[in-house]
Motif scaffolding. Structure first.
Motif, mmCIF file in Angstrom:
data_model
loop_
_atom_site.group_PDB
_atom_site.id
_atom_site.type_symbol
_atom_site.label_atom_id
_atom_site.label_comp_id
_atom_site.label_asym_id
_atom_site.label_seq_id
_atom_site.Cartn_x
_atom_site.Cartn_y
_atom_site.Cartn_z
ATOM 1 N N GLU A 150 0.851 -1.190 0.000
ATOM 2 C CA GLU A 150 0.000 0.000 0.000
ATOM 3 C C GLU A 150 0.888 1.242 0.000
ATOM 4 O O GLU A 150 1.881 1.312 0.702
ATOM 5 N N ILE A 151 0.497 2.211 -0.808
ATOM 6 C CA ILE A 151 1.203 3.487 -0.834
ATOM 7 C C ILE A 151 0.482 4.416 0.139
ATOM 8 O O ILE A 151 -0.723 4.618 0.032
ATOM 9 N N VAL A 152 1.238 4.960 1.087
ATOM 10 C CA VAL A 152 0.663 5.811 2.115
ATOM 11 C C VAL A 152 1.160 7.242 1.916
ATOM 12 O O VAL A 152 2.371 7.490 1.909
ATOM 13 N N ALA A 153 0.224 8.162 1.742
ATOM 14 C CA ALA A 153 0.585 9.582 1.658
ATOM 15 C C ALA A 153 1.198 9.984 2.996
ATOM 16 O O ALA A 153 0.641 9.705 4.052
ATOM 17 N N SER A 154 2.358 10.616 2.925
ATOM 18 C CA SER A 154 3.108 10.915 4.141
ATOM 19 C C SER A 154 3.741 12.295 4.076
ATOM 20 O O SER A 154 3.702 12.967 3.049
ATOM 21 N N ARG A 186 5.993 16.729 0.906
ATOM 22 C CA ARG A 186 5.054 15.615 0.771
ATOM 23 C C ARG A 186 5.781 14.439 0.139
ATOM 24 O O ARG A 186 6.640 14.621 -0.729
ATOM 25 N N CYS A 187 5.404 13.236 0.556
ATOM 26 C CA CYS A 187 6.024 12.051 -0.019
ATOM 27 C C CYS A 187 5.054 10.872 0.044
ATOM 28 O O CYS A 187 4.038 10.939 0.730
ATOM 29 N N ASP A 188 5.375 9.845 -0.679
ATOM 30 C CA ASP A 188 4.627 8.589 -0.647
ATOM 31 C C ASP A 188 5.523 7.514 -0.065
ATOM 32 O O ASP A 188 6.669 7.351 -0.490
ATOM 33 N N PHE A 189 4.993 6.775 0.902
ATOM 34 C CA PHE A 189 5.734 5.724 1.590
ATOM 35 C C PHE A 189 5.177 4.376 1.158
ATOM 36 O O PHE A 189 3.963 4.174 1.137
ATOM 37 N N MET A 190 6.066 3.443 0.800
ATOM 38 C CA MET A 190 5.632 2.096 0.443
ATOM 39 C C MET A 190 6.621 1.106 1.045
ATOM 40 O O MET A 190 7.837 1.283 0.945
ATOM 41 N N GLN A 191 6.076 0.048 1.675
ATOM 42 C CA GLN A 191 6.915 -0.990 2.248
ATOM 43 C C GLN A 191 6.416 -2.337 1.778
ATOM 44 O O GLN A 191 5.216 -2.605 1.792
ATOM 45 N N ARG A 192 7.352 -3.188 1.366
ATOM 46 C CA ARG A 192 6.997 -4.528 0.897
ATOM 47 C C ARG A 192 8.143 -5.468 1.241
ATOM 48 O O ARG A 192 9.270 -5.252 0.817
#
Length: 117
Positions: free
Chosen positions: A38-42, A60-66
């Motif tokens: 999931e991409i989380v607005a951060s 602003r950034c997008d956080f993604m963890q996999r």
């Protein structure tokens, strides 16, 4: 009588084996499918180190963890933190905000929420 019970018990054995095999196959397929990230607005805060001077930038950034691997993207920056390199090329501190430090270069703080000022 006991031979009739044994024959009846053996009739159900193939069905149990089939069910067990189907369950094992289903589990193997489910674990082989990669989980989507999931991409989380951060909100990101970048502390860049240039000798004794530290510059701070918030954006602003997008956080993604996999699978333990982290990607942080913005309009101006892209960061990649591979799980296999943790403790070797960067330090991760699981807190709020989440912190990634490349010693002597920068610290990236990620707050997983909409844009904060």
């Amino acid at each position: 009588m006991s031979s009739r019970i044994e024959r009846n018990a053996l009739r159900g054995a193939p069905m149990i084996c089939i069910r067990t095999s189907l369950a094992a196959a289903g589990l193997a397929i489910a674990t082989a499918i990669p989980a989507s990230a999931e991409i989380v607005a951060s909100t990101c805060r970048l502390l860049s180190y240039n000798g004794p001077i530290t510059s701070v930038k918030t954006f602003r950034c997008d956080f993604m963890q996999r699978g333990g691997n982290v990607l942080v993207n913005s309009a101006q920056h892209e960061f990649s933190f591979l799980a296999a390199e943790q403790g070797e090329t960067y330090i991760r501190i699981n807190s709020i905000p989440l912190r990634f430090t490349r010693t002597g270069a920068y610290t990236l703080e990620v707050t997983q929420s909409p844009w904060l000022r």
